[in-house]
Design a protein around this motif. Sequence first.
Motif, mmCIF file in Angstrom:
data_model
loop_
_atom_site.group_PDB
_atom_site.id
_atom_site.type_symbol
_atom_site.label_atom_id
_atom_site.label_comp_id
_atom_site.label_asym_id
_atom_site.label_seq_id
_atom_site.Cartn_x
_atom_site.Cartn_y
_atom_site.Cartn_z
ATOM 1 N N GLY A 1 7.811 38.395 4.688
ATOM 2 C CA GLY A 1 6.954 38.526 3.621
ATOM 3 C C GLY A 1 6.681 39.907 3.287
ATOM 4 O O GLY A 1 7.151 40.925 3.782
ATOM 5 N N GLY A 2 5.836 40.034 2.448
ATOM 6 C CA GLY A 2 5.463 41.313 1.866
ATOM 7 C C GLY A 2 4.523 42.091 3.019
ATOM 8 O O GLY A 2 4.700 43.437 2.978
ATOM 9 N N THR A 3 3.842 41.486 3.729
ATOM 10 C CA THR A 3 3.044 42.127 4.822
ATOM 11 C C THR A 3 3.949 42.492 5.735
ATOM 12 O O THR A 3 3.791 43.972 6.372
ATOM 13 C CB THR A 3 1.880 41.111 5.188
ATOM 14 O OG1 THR A 3 1.339 40.370 4.351
ATOM 15 C CG2 THR A 3 0.946 41.715 6.283
ATOM 16 N N THR B 1 -6.959 45.960 -3.698
ATOM 17 C CA THR B 1 -5.601 45.473 -3.386
ATOM 18 C C THR B 1 -5.924 44.156 -2.446
ATOM 19 O O THR B 1 -6.876 44.126 -2.038
ATOM 20 C CB THR B 1 -4.836 46.677 -2.508
ATOM 21 O OG1 THR B 1 -3.754 46.068 -2.215
ATOM 22 C CG2 THR B 1 -5.662 47.255 -1.206
ATOM 23 N N TYR B 2 -4.589 43.684 -2.214
ATOM 24 C CA TYR B 2 -4.843 42.428 -1.329
ATOM 25 C C TYR B 2 -5.235 43.027 -0.025
ATOM 26 O O TYR B 2 -4.756 44.126 0.326
ATOM 27 C CB TYR B 2 -3.765 41.493 -1.297
ATOM 28 C CG TYR B 2 -3.651 40.222 -0.658
ATOM 29 C CD1 TYR B 2 -4.933 39.595 -0.816
ATOM 30 C CD2 TYR B 2 -2.878 39.964 0.407
ATOM 31 C CE1 TYR B 2 -4.993 38.242 -0.183
ATOM 32 C CE2 TYR B 2 -2.824 38.642 0.828
ATOM 33 C CZ TYR B 2 -3.952 37.938 0.744
ATOM 34 O OH TYR B 2 -4.119 36.870 1.305
ATOM 35 N N ALA C 1 -4.142 42.502 2.670
ATOM 36 C CA ALA C 1 -2.747 42.498 3.486
ATOM 37 C C ALA C 1 -2.357 44.135 3.687
ATOM 38 O O ALA C 1 -1.855 44.461 4.699
ATOM 39 C CB ALA C 1 -1.541 41.629 2.941
ATOM 40 N N SER C 2 -2.797 44.705 2.660
ATOM 41 C CA SER C 2 -2.277 46.229 2.429
ATOM 42 C C SER C 2 -3.081 46.904 3.795
ATOM 43 O O SER C 2 -2.414 47.700 4.381
ATOM 44 C CB SER C 2 -2.712 47.007 1.238
ATOM 45 O OG SER C 2 -2.209 45.947 0.244
ATOM 46 N N VAL D 1 -0.599 51.140 -4.696
ATOM 47 C CA VAL D 1 -0.590 49.772 -4.887
ATOM 48 C C VAL D 1 -0.472 49.422 -6.303
ATOM 49 O O VAL D 1 -1.471 49.769 -6.955
ATOM 50 C CB VAL D 1 -1.609 48.907 -4.271
ATOM 51 C CG1 VAL D 1 -1.486 47.421 -4.014
ATOM 52 C CG2 VAL D 1 -1.752 49.144 -2.573
ATOM 53 N N ASP E 1 3.089 49.851 -2.177
ATOM 54 C CA ASP E 1 3.002 48.397 -2.064
ATOM 55 C C ASP E 1 3.274 47.796 -3.536
ATOM 56 O O ASP E 1 2.346 47.841 -4.379
ATOM 57 C CB ASP E 1 1.547 48.122 -1.556
ATOM 58 C CG ASP E 1 1.443 46.603 -1.549
ATOM 59 O OD1 ASP E 1 2.238 45.832 -2.026
ATOM 60 O OD2 ASP E 1 0.391 46.097 -1.048
ATOM 61 N N ALA F 1 3.953 44.626 -4.050
ATOM 62 C CA ALA F 1 4.126 43.041 -3.917
ATOM 63 C C ALA F 1 3.801 42.371 -5.113
ATOM 64 O O ALA F 1 4.298 41.450 -5.270
ATOM 65 C CB ALA F 1 2.818 42.792 -2.870
ATOM 66 N N GLN F 2 2.907 43.070 -6.071
ATOM 67 C CA GLN F 2 2.671 42.534 -7.266
ATOM 68 C C GLN F 2 3.225 42.921 -8.746
ATOM 69 O O GLN F 2 2.912 42.672 -9.692
ATOM 70 C CB GLN F 2 0.991 42.573 -7.660
ATOM 71 C CG GLN F 2 -0.032 42.095 -6.518
ATOM 72 C CD GLN F 2 -1.243 41.768 -7.033
ATOM 73 O OE1 GLN F 2 -1.748 41.841 -8.077
ATOM 74 N NE2 GLN F 2 -2.034 41.391 -5.938
ATOM 75 N N SER G 1 6.771 41.530 -2.177
ATOM 76 C CA SER G 1 6.882 40.423 -1.927
ATOM 77 C C SER G 1 7.377 39.421 -2.457
ATOM 78 O O SER G 1 7.454 39.471 -3.830
ATOM 79 C CB SER G 1 5.258 40.090 -1.883
ATOM 80 O OG SER G 1 4.855 38.778 -1.520
ATOM 81 N N GLN H 1 6.381 36.052 -2.439
ATOM 82 C CA GLN H 1 5.584 34.754 -2.134
ATOM 83 C C GLN H 1 5.424 33.973 -3.596
ATOM 84 O O GLN H 1 5.579 34.640 -4.671
ATOM 85 C CB GLN H 1 4.254 35.590 -1.186
ATOM 86 C CG GLN H 1 3.068 34.400 -0.894
ATOM 87 C CD GLN H 1 2.105 34.151 -1.390
ATOM 88 O OE1 GLN H 1 1.994 34.642 -2.764
ATOM 89 N NE2 GLN H 1 1.412 33.263 -1.155
ATOM 90 N N LYS I 1 3.812 35.884 -6.743
ATOM 91 C CA LYS I 1 4.306 37.078 -7.073
ATOM 92 C C LYS I 1 5.429 36.626 -8.252
ATOM 93 O O LYS I 1 5.761 35.607 -8.710
ATOM 94 C CB LYS I 1 5.029 37.716 -5.892
ATOM 95 C CG LYS I 1 4.230 37.692 -4.719
ATOM 96 C CD LYS I 1 2.890 38.455 -4.877
ATOM 97 C CE LYS I 1 2.305 38.156 -3.304
ATOM 98 N NZ LYS I 1 0.996 39.053 -3.107
HETATM 99 C C1 LIG Z 1 0.718 39.439 -1.778
HETATM 100 C C2 LIG Z 1 0.330 40.828 -1.564
HETATM 101 C C3 LIG Z 1 0.774 41.296 -0.074
HETATM 102 C C4 LIG Z 1 1.354 40.508 1.065
HETATM 103 O O1 LIG Z 1 2.475 39.797 0.638
HETATM 104 P P1 LIG Z 1 2.793 38.378 1.456
HETATM 105 O O2 LIG Z 1 4.093 38.288 1.193
HETATM 106 O O3 LIG Z 1 1.726 37.410 1.129
HETATM 107 O O4 LIG Z 1 2.692 38.946 2.753
HETATM 108 C C5 LIG Z 1 0.525 42.617 0.008
HETATM 109 N N1 LIG Z 1 0.061 43.552 -1.100
HETATM 110 C C6 LIG Z 1 -0.543 43.087 -2.270
HETATM 111 C C7 LIG Z 1 -1.024 44.007 -3.128
HETATM 112 C C8 LIG Z 1 -0.320 41.749 -2.519
HETATM 113 O O5 LIG Z 1 -0.590 41.222 -3.613
#
Ligand SMILES: *Cc1c(COP(=O)(O)O)cnc(C)c1O
Length: 419
Positions: A77-79, A103-104, A106-107, A148, A174, A176-177, A198, A200, A203
């Motif tokens: 995963g992205g996390t 940011t999400y 998870a960062s 991010v 980051d 992820a997006q 990421s 997920q 994305k």
């Molecule tokens: C989705 C996301 C993550 C986490 O990714 P996962 O695959 O859901 O663990 C981290 N940072 C940002 C900015 C995200 O949008």
Amino acid sequence: MKDQLAIHGGKPVTTEIFPKPWLGPAAIGEEEVAAVAAAVRSQKLFRFLDPEHSKCAELERLFAAMTGRQYALALGGGTAALICGLAGLGIGEGDEVIVPGFTYIASASAVLICGAVPVIAEINASLTLDPEDVERKITSRTRAIMPVHMRGIPCDMTALMEVAKRHNLLVIEDCAQACGGSYQGKRLGSFGDAGCFSLQQHKVITAGEGGVLVTNRPEVYERAAIRHDSAMRFWNPENASADPFPGENFRMNEMEGALGCVQFGRMEGILARTRALRRRIYEGIAGVEGIAISPSPDPEGDLGITVVLQLPDYDRARQFGLALKAEGIPAGGTYDNVIADRHVYCYWEYVMNKGSMDRHGRPWTSPLHDQTRQYHPDMCPKTLEILGRTIVISLAQTFEDRHAEWVIQGIRKVAGNLI
Ligand SMILES: *Cc1c(COP(=O)(O)O)cnc(C)c1O
């Protein structure tokens, strides 16, 4: 004569439901089905079973090539990619990592999981990390900056890299997006010491779940690989010069790898379409008074997946957003005081409350950390002010030209009546 707004009982611009703003998932076709089926039929779902034919390894090569980095690591995963990236950089207890207030969650979570603490910095009107505020937030404990690229918008990497260089800080991006985006012609993920993606559902491209870490530094890659598998040395004995330490099983599996490889091939097509749609919309609303198009640090490298409009203040943005929705346009605020949005720092409850999974309250209570550091919901007022007057519309490659025209008509109609 002005058309009456739908919110005041007039006829809406459209009553047709827009396609869901899914990117990768909406592009899934028979190729994905066949690739996943082949992975299942092979009975080899563990990526280190048949390294030569591994789809996870193929996906790593695709990401390494895209970003021009020497190393890529497929992850669950992205996390996980952020955690392994931070671990790869040797960041842990006693360290501070500067993250943006938008940011999400998870960062910030990844930083805490590594034992470090997040220091929250303001965003600017681009919705990305404000380099000036980053500089103000640096302390003797700061080890890294985490830019991010939110909603496909590239951060101002020139300014951020300068700040990092001046203060001798590491950079972990980051992405992820923002998979597939670039800044000044260089791919996102290739600026920092590590770049994290990421795969997920929500994305740009998806593997169901998944993530990828890229880096040019061999020791960062090795440490990240150790973190991603509790027995990494066992699977890859020749590629291990870093001293082992406990890892976690964050591996990607072959079904995800197979799906990710097919989706990777769709990425440029998806982005060509979203960029064209957004260009059309921005051209169509150019010169409309009272609304500003958010300044992207690089409109060309921007993914074009989000239309970002800014109004003078919260009240006008809220009215504008409601009126636009009534016209049938799927617009949203980014922060509206009402819905707890986990992308806005004030709703990161376990950061605001220093939540911990352990009974001693680590990592917050570590004597290595600054015990006077406080978190509160209004610590980044500029971030809340900007988000409060921002309206976003998420685009997808599935939008037809008529959807873009309706967005333009809706924005023009609402602006003409309300402003
Ligand atoms: C989705 C996301 C993550 C986490 O990714 P996962 O695959 O859901 O663990 C981290 N940072 C940002 C900015 C995200 O949008």
